[in-house]
Design a protein around this motif. Structure first.
Motif, PDB file in Angstrom:
ATOM      1  N   SER A  79       0.878  -1.281  -0.126  1.00  0.00           N
ATOM      2  CA  SER A  79       0.051   0.004   0.005  1.00  0.00           C
ATOM      3  C   SER A  79       0.773   1.316  -0.022  1.00  0.00           C
ATOM      4  N   GLY A  80       0.272   2.477  -0.135  1.00  0.00           N
ATOM      5  CA  GLY A  80       0.964   3.563  -0.133  1.00  0.00           C
ATOM      6  C   GLY A  80       1.628   3.785   1.354  1.00  0.00           C
ATOM      7  N   MET A  81       0.509   3.468   2.243  1.00  0.00           N
ATOM      8  CA  MET A  81       1.155   3.777   3.397  1.00  0.00           C
ATOM      9  C   MET A  81       2.052   2.918   4.118  1.00  0.00           C
ATOM     10  N   TYR A 104      -1.871  13.841   2.553  1.00  0.00           N
ATOM     11  CA  TYR A 104      -2.962  13.171   2.904  1.00  0.00           C
ATOM     12  C   TYR A 104      -3.254  12.948   4.466  1.00  0.00           C
ATOM     13  N   GLU A 147       4.545  16.838  -0.553  1.00  0.00           N
ATOM     14  CA  GLU A 147       3.473  16.596  -1.600  1.00  0.00           C
ATOM     15  C   GLU A 147       3.490  17.843  -2.445  1.00  0.00           C
ATOM     16  N   ASN A 151      -2.462  17.148  -0.983  1.00  0.00           N
ATOM     17  CA  ASN A 151      -3.714  16.558  -0.896  1.00  0.00           C
ATOM     18  C   ASN A 151      -4.517  17.022   0.371  1.00  0.00           C
ATOM     19  N   ASP A 176       6.200  12.756  -2.479  1.00  0.00           N
ATOM     20  CA  ASP A 176       4.949  11.860  -2.679  1.00  0.00           C
ATOM     21  C   ASP A 176       4.232  12.374  -3.993  1.00  0.00           C
ATOM     22  N   THR A 178       1.936  10.877  -5.918  1.00  0.00           N
ATOM     23  CA  THR A 178       0.901  10.193  -6.242  1.00  0.00           C
ATOM     24  C   THR A 178      -0.001  11.129  -7.154  1.00  0.00           C
ATOM     25  N   SER A 198       1.515   6.443  -3.940  1.00  0.00           N
ATOM     26  CA  SER A 198       0.449   5.455  -3.804  1.00  0.00           C
ATOM     27  C   SER A 198      -0.013   4.983  -5.216  1.00  0.00           C
ATOM     28  N   THR A 200      -2.206   2.843  -5.669  1.00  0.00           N
ATOM     29  CA  THR A 200      -3.531   2.818  -5.898  1.00  0.00           C
ATOM     30  C   THR A 200      -4.136   3.699  -6.818  1.00  0.00           C
ATOM     31  N   LYS A 201      -3.484   5.091  -6.887  1.00  0.00           N
ATOM     32  CA  LYS A 201      -4.138   5.882  -7.936  1.00  0.00           C
ATOM     33  C   LYS A 201      -3.858   5.739  -9.283  1.00  0.00           C
ATOM     34  N   GLY A 211      -1.580  -0.360  -3.541  1.00  0.00           N
ATOM     35  CA  GLY A 211      -0.154  -0.569  -3.560  1.00  0.00           C
ATOM     36  C   GLY A 211       0.664   0.714  -3.572  1.00  0.00           C
ATOM     37  N   SER A 329     -10.338   7.928  -2.288  1.00  0.00           N
ATOM     38  CA  SER A 329      -9.400   7.365  -3.567  1.00  0.00           C
ATOM     39  C   SER A 329      -9.434   8.523  -4.775  1.00  0.00           C
ATOM     40  N   LEU A 330      -8.415   8.161  -5.601  1.00  0.00           N
ATOM     41  CA  LEU A 330      -8.357   9.237  -6.738  1.00  0.00           C
ATOM     42  C   LEU A 330      -7.716   8.296  -7.988  1.00  0.00           C
ATOM     43  N   THR A 344     -11.392  11.756   3.558  1.00  0.00           N
ATOM     44  CA  THR A 344     -10.054  11.507   3.326  1.00  0.00           C
ATOM     45  C   THR A 344      -9.191  12.173   4.535  1.00  0.00           C
ATOM     46  N   ARG A 364     -13.606  17.678  -3.234  1.00  0.00           N
ATOM     47  CA  ARG A 364     -12.290  17.339  -4.156  1.00  0.00           C
ATOM     48  C   ARG A 364     -12.986  16.315  -5.263  1.00  0.00           C
TER      49      ARG A 364
HETATM   50  O1  P1T Z   1      -4.095   4.392   0.133  1.00  0.00           O
HETATM   51  P1  P1T Z   1      -2.783   3.952  -0.065  1.00  0.00           P
HETATM   52  O2  P1T Z   1      -2.385   3.386  -1.320  1.00  0.00           O
HETATM   53  O3  P1T Z   1      -2.078   3.293   1.161  1.00  0.00           O
HETATM   54  O4  P1T Z   1      -1.882   5.319  -0.223  1.00  0.00           O
HETATM   55  C1  P1T Z   1      -1.944   6.352   0.872  1.00  0.00           C
HETATM   56  C2  P1T Z   1      -1.619   7.824   0.152  1.00  0.00           C
HETATM   57  C3  P1T Z   1      -0.452   8.257   0.260  1.00  0.00           C
HETATM   58  N1  P1T Z   1      -0.231   9.539  -0.378  1.00  0.00           N
HETATM   59  C4  P1T Z   1      -1.071  10.201  -1.036  1.00  0.00           C
HETATM   60  C5  P1T Z   1      -0.857  11.561  -1.591  1.00  0.00           C
HETATM   61  C6  P1T Z   1      -2.336   9.845  -0.896  1.00  0.00           C
HETATM   62  O5  P1T Z   1      -3.517  10.421  -1.663  1.00  0.00           O
HETATM   63  C7  P1T Z   1      -2.708   8.390  -0.375  1.00  0.00           C
HETATM   64  C8  P1T Z   1      -4.173   7.927  -0.054  1.00  0.00           C
HETATM   65  N2  P1T Z   1      -5.116   8.827  -0.315  1.00  0.00           N
HETATM   66  C9  P1T Z   1      -6.628   8.598  -0.489  1.00  0.00           C
HETATM   67  C10 P1T Z   1      -7.092   7.202  -0.449  1.00  0.00           C
HETATM   68  C11 P1T Z   1      -7.369   9.595  -0.892  1.00  0.00           C
HETATM   69  O6  P1T Z   1      -8.409   9.563  -1.088  1.00  0.00           O
HETATM   70  O7  P1T Z   1      -6.917  10.809  -0.843  1.00  0.00           O
END
Ligand code: P1T
Length: 387
Positions: A79-81, A104, A147, A151, A176, A178, A198, A200-201, A211, A329-330, A344, A364
């Motif tokens: 995950s991003g985290m 975030y 960032e 965000n 970051d 993302t 992240s 995931t985006k 991821g 998410s995004l 968020t 957003r």
């Molecule tokens: O959700 P995850 O893949 O663990 O990523 C965390 C994360 C890290 N950095 C940024 C800039 C992000 O936007 C996020 C996750 N953000 C969202 C879920 C959101 O809706 O903003």
């Protein structure tokens, strides 16, 4: 790992890591859906022992990611985290981190509730370069966490200038990236030490996996975060890595489409009588539009705006959309909409949210790649419903 090559990002996103399978010639990379690898004799293997440590599908994705961020090394995480967590664990106890004040909500929560006992965090508006310079001189931070765009307020920091300030103080800079994706911004080329996403985006782009990843050139730091990943265990599954590798192939066309749609929607919102204020780095009205133009090649699909009214009007507006999904998410192909104060960024204390501008009328958008006129029609009917 991958060396820099001369091809453009859209070519690299399709070809690096996606070479034909050596054994079968399969054009599309195989999914090595296995937890373990059989050895010929103890310690004699093909370079893979156990999927938490390495997996061939994940290796292919890492090759591609390193190449599109112009990095020597990439590490894929679950995950991003968890990518952010690994960086924090890699810092020694007592490390000082200057962090952008608008990040975030999950990042803010991780820093202030998990690592606050071992590290010192100084939150600051990194768009104010003079103030940042004096903070760096005062604290001598080990790391500056950026960032850009932020965000959810979409503030832009001059990455090159921050890196110059950091270098003098021997501080590392992590960006970051993302919100931009490697297609529109490459922080390592601007002087940053580490890029984090992240996945995931935008990188995956289809809202079907979670991821994260780190891209960097420093072998020592890469070895440290890999060892931490292997020890702690937040490794991505082979199937998810394969989906990201597949999603990445269209990164360029997706980002161009996100930008085109977002620009049209931003220009429309800017003139809308129910909109108080809008932030989109591609608009001339954005406070750091010139910096955005100087360090990025585009502006992605993220828009933030203040609706005229309060929580009641915002809730009505957000509950009335039909094409946009009201979801966190995004960066996916489908358009999402959300309420940062309730969703968020709920983990950011209210007084801090208010100071940053995350009020109850802040909305957003993650503009997807649907037909833009359909998206505008959807927003217009939601505006009408919220009156
Ligand atoms: O959700 P995850 O893949 O663990 O990523 C965390 C994360 C890290 N950095 C940024 C800039 C992000 O936007 C996020 C996750 N953000 C969202 C879920 C959101 O809706 O903003």
């Amino acid at each position: 790992m991958t060396k820099k090559n001369e091809n453009a990002i859209s070519t690299k996103a399709i070809h690096v890591g996606s070479h034909p399978d050596k054994e079968t010639g399969a054009t599309t990379p195989p999914i090595y859906q296995t937890s373990t690898f059989t050895q010929k004799s103890p310690g004699k293997h093909f370079g893979y022992e156990y999927t938490r440590s390495h997996n061939p599908t994940r290796t292919r994705l890492e090759e591609c990611l390193a190449s599109i961020e112009n990095a020597k090394y990439a590490l894929v995480t679950a995950s991003g985290m968890s990518a952010i967590m690994l960086v924090m664990h890699a810092l020694k106890k007592g490390s000082k981190i200057i962090c952008g004040d608008d990040v975030y909500g999950g990042t803010y929560r991780l820093f202030t509730t998990v690592f606050h006992d071992t590290h010192e965090f100084i939150f600051a508006d990194t768009t104010d370069i003079k103030k940042l310079d004096s903070l760096v001189k005062e604290h001598g931070p080990d790391l500056i966490w950026l960032e850009s765009p932020t965000n959810p307020m979409l503030k832009i920091t001059d990455i090159k200038k921050v890196c110059q300030i950091a270098k003098k103080a021997k501080s590392k800079v992590i960006v970051d990236n993302t919100f931009m994706s490697p297609y529109f911004q490459n922080p390592l080329d601007l002087g940053a030490d580490i890029v984090m996403h992240s996945m995931t985006k935008y990188i995956n782009g289809h809202s079907d996996i979670v991821g994260g990843c780190l891209m960097l050139n420093d072998k020592k730091f890469y070895d440290k975060v890999w060892t931490l990943q292997n020890s702690i265990g937040p490794s991505q599954s082979p199937f998810d890595s394969w989906l990201v590798l597949r999603g990445l192939k269209t990164l360029g066309v997706r980002m161009e489409a996100h930008q085109k749609n977002a620009m049209k929607i931003a220009q429309w919102l800017e003139k809308h009588k129910q909109v108080e204020k809008i932030y989109y780095p591609g608009l001339k009205s954005h406070p750091q539009h010139k910096i955005a133009k100087s360090q990025t090649s585009g502006h992605s699909g993220m828009i933030t705006f203040f609706l005229k009214g309060g929580l009641k009007e915002s809730k009505k507006f957000l509950s009335s959309v039909k094409l946009f999904s009201l979801a966190e998410s995004l960066g996916g192909v489908e358009s999402l909409i959300e309420h940062p104060a309730i969703m968020t960024h709920a983990s950011v204390p209210k007084p801090i949210r208010e100071k940053l501008g995350i009020h109850d009328n802040l909305i957003r958008l993650s503009v997807g790649i649907e037909d833009v006129d359909d998206l505008i029609a959807d927003l217009e009917q939601a505006f009408k419903a919220s009156r």
